[in-house]
Design a protein around this motif. Structure first.
Motif, PDB file in Angstrom:
ATOM      1  N   GLU A  31     -33.477 -70.763  24.635  1.00 52.70           N
ATOM      2  CA  GLU A  31     -33.578 -72.183  24.953  1.00 52.70           C
ATOM      3  C   GLU A  31     -34.996 -72.620  24.615  1.00 52.70           C
ATOM      4  OE1 GLU A  31     -32.040 -74.679  28.715  1.00 52.70           O
ATOM      5  OE2 GLU A  31     -33.779 -73.417  29.154  1.00 52.70           O
ATOM      6  N   ARG A 150     -26.548 -68.807  25.856  1.00 56.62           N
ATOM      7  CA  ARG A 150     -26.765 -69.240  27.228  1.00 56.62           C
ATOM      8  C   ARG A 150     -27.802 -68.327  27.856  1.00 56.62           C
ATOM      9  NH1 ARG A 150     -24.849 -68.204  32.455  1.00 56.62           N
ATOM     10  NH2 ARG A 150     -24.761 -70.055  33.795  1.00 56.62           N
ATOM     11  N   GLY A 224     -34.106 -68.908  35.336  1.00 53.78           N
ATOM     12  CA  GLY A 224     -32.680 -69.118  35.154  1.00 53.78           C
ATOM     13  C   GLY A 224     -32.084 -70.274  35.933  1.00 53.78           C
ATOM     14  N   ASP A 225     -30.759 -70.334  35.858  1.00 53.03           N
ATOM     15  CA  ASP A 225     -29.958 -71.370  36.480  1.00 53.03           C
ATOM     16  C   ASP A 225     -29.744 -71.030  37.955  1.00 53.03           C
ATOM     17  OD1 ASP A 225     -27.954 -73.098  37.338  1.00 53.03           O
ATOM     18  OD2 ASP A 225     -26.831 -72.995  35.463  1.00 53.03           O
ATOM     19  N   TRP A 227     -27.506 -71.868  39.937  1.00 50.04           N
ATOM     20  CA  TRP A 227     -26.095 -71.627  40.246  1.00 50.04           C
ATOM     21  C   TRP A 227     -25.655 -70.219  39.891  1.00 50.04           C
ATOM     22  CZ3 TRP A 227     -24.506 -74.873  43.613  1.00 50.04           C
ATOM     23  CH2 TRP A 227     -24.887 -76.214  43.567  1.00 50.04           C
ATOM     24  N   ASP A 228     -26.503 -69.451  39.216  1.00 48.95           N
ATOM     25  CA  ASP A 228     -26.167 -68.064  38.883  1.00 48.95           C
ATOM     26  C   ASP A 228     -26.386 -67.115  40.053  1.00 48.95           C
ATOM     27  OD1 ASP A 228     -25.408 -68.561  36.255  1.00 48.95           O
ATOM     28  OD2 ASP A 228     -27.417 -68.238  35.446  1.00 48.95           O
ATOM     29  N   GLN A 254     -35.160 -74.455  45.215  1.00 52.47           N
ATOM     30  CA  GLN A 254     -33.841 -74.912  44.789  1.00 52.47           C
ATOM     31  C   GLN A 254     -32.728 -74.184  45.536  1.00 52.47           C
ATOM     32  OE1 GLN A 254     -34.006 -74.235  40.561  1.00 52.47           O
ATOM     33  NE2 GLN A 254     -35.610 -75.752  40.241  1.00 52.47           N
ATOM     34  N   LYS A 266     -29.636 -80.276  35.994  1.00 52.08           N
ATOM     35  CA  LYS A 266     -30.558 -79.895  34.934  1.00 52.08           C
ATOM     36  C   LYS A 266     -31.279 -81.126  34.414  1.00 52.08           C
ATOM     37  CE  LYS A 266     -30.971 -76.976  30.865  1.00 52.08           C
ATOM     38  NZ  LYS A 266     -30.324 -75.971  29.997  1.00 52.08           N
ATOM     39  N   HIS A 293     -40.107 -75.430  35.203  1.00 52.72           N
ATOM     40  CA  HIS A 293     -38.698 -75.389  35.610  1.00 52.72           C
ATOM     41  C   HIS A 293     -37.898 -76.418  34.817  1.00 52.72           C
ATOM     42  CE1 HIS A 293     -38.770 -79.160  38.082  1.00 52.72           C
ATOM     43  NE2 HIS A 293     -40.057 -78.887  38.098  1.00 52.72           N
ATOM     44  N   TYR A 295     -34.697 -77.388  36.151  1.00 52.06           N
ATOM     45  CA  TYR A 295     -33.701 -77.918  37.091  1.00 52.06           C
ATOM     46  C   TYR A 295     -34.423 -78.631  38.229  1.00 52.06           C
ATOM     47  CZ  TYR A 295     -30.455 -74.791  34.695  1.00 52.06           C
ATOM     48  OH  TYR A 295     -29.696 -74.149  33.735  1.00 52.06           O
TER      49      TYR A 295
END
Length: 361
Positions: A31, A150, A224-225, A227-228, A254, A266, A293, A295
């Protein structure tokens, strides 16, 4: 000197930039994000929150001082892009060049492109995936892989493997820190305030973290995300319910919000740099903060009866700090600091110690 080899950056929207290979050769997907720091490039390279990302440095000339080759660092970024790297650093007798350092760390790099144009493109169109490659002969296949890329879940891969304690010289408090992947330099600000710190693997249960009866709990930053990490969210629910003082920053901020029922979204362009302005809504004070970050906590998802959003980003109004009304918890999005030239956010460590003292009383 080795012959300069061409290399390319191909973004998932088809935009391409031609430059020259730097660091390790080969192909790297990630990314693509930009950072506005000017001089802290070595700290930036050591930041675990860049896992799975190709970092673009907006400042045009990087590596003037060189890189300390003996510093403890584990580079997790997928790639690194600069306009120009310094061939003869000022501390060449002790440090190595940026190019040599990237080779040692096996990080694919790219130089010689217009990073200003690339930054504007990301700013205008949003963060997107890309690939650094030595050739675009197989352009369509590279494009397909870039679009499908991803950022992989990284917390479990980079967290500490076993508990490790850092003892304060004049220890007054014991705090536990589940390690989601953060720069260790921040530990010094706890240690100087008498807080001995014990790091634990990220997925350590709330029962085990609380078994030593710590005075406080710190939820660290990480990559990372958010939600992971559903298992970590459940652990944090148990920690918050314990009544122990909790402080979190970055990813920890978060995940605490998610544990309390909030949502994460995001950002079109993340906050990455050492000059992000944050305003305290109560005092009106504006602080200069360091952030990295992509997010943010969605303010509309928060229960105003239980959570007080007291800090906002001046540029886009996003949530930067939350105090929880029903438990001794507060969190911030940025990385607080008490180093030279970065005292704007030193009060955060003092507030956490005050929270511990109040809880003891």
């Amino acid at each position: 000197m080795e012959k300069i080899k061409p290399a390319y950056l191909l973004l998932e929207d088809g935009t391409e930039y031609q430059g020259y290979s730097m660091g390790a050769g080969g192909t790297a997907f990630g990314e693509v994000v930009f950072n506005t720091d000017m001089t802290t490039y070595q700290d930036l390279l050591m930041d675990p929150t860049y896992s799975g990302q190709i970092v673009v440095q907006t400042y045009p000339l990087i590596g003037n001082r060189g890189v300390d080759p003996v510093s403890e660092s584990r580079l997790v970024a997928s790639g690194y892009i600069v306009r120009e790297w310094c061939v003869e650093p000022t501390d060449a007798h002790e440090f190595v060049t940026l190019d040599e350092y990237l080779r040692q760390q096996n990080i694919v790099g790219l130089c010689g492109i217009d990073t200003r144009a690339l930054t504007r493109h990301i700013r205008d169109h949003g963060v997107m995936n890309g690939v650094i490659a030595p050739s675009l002969d197989n352009r369509e296949e590279l494009l397909r892989q870039a679009k499908a890329y991803r950022v992989p879940p990284a917390v479990g891969a980079i967290t500490i493997e076993a508990p490790k304690r850092y003892a304060a010289e004049n220890s007054r408090y014991e705090i536990v820190i589940p390690d989601y992947g953060f720069r260790r330099s921040i530990l010094e600000y706890f240690l100087t305030r008498g807080c001995s710190c014990t790091l634990y693997p990220a997925h350590t249960s709330a029962k085990e973290l609380l078994a030593s009866h710590p005075d406080g709990i710190v939820l660290s930053d990480g990559p990372g995300d958010p939600w992971d990490n559903p298992e970590i969210v459940e652990i944090i629910k148990g920690l918050a319910a314990s009544g122990r003082p909790v402080f979190g920053w970055g990813l920890g901020h978060q995940l605490m919000a998610v544990a309390a029922g909030g949502s994460i979204v995001k950002l079109p362009v993340g906050h990455r740099g050492s000059n992000q302005p944050v305003r305290d809504s109560r005092s009106g004070r504006v602080m200069v903060t360091e952030q990295n970050h992509g997010y943010t906590v969605e303010e509309e998802s928060l229960d105003a009866q239980r959570m007080d959003v007291f800090l906002h980003n001046v540029n886009d109004g996003t949530v930067e700090g939350i105090r929880y009304r029903d438990c001794p918890v507060f969190t911030v999005q940025f990385e607080p600091s008490d180093g030279n030239g970065y005292q704007d956010t030193a009060w955060i460590f003092d507030e956490f110690v005050s929270l511990i003292e109040a809880n003891r009383a």
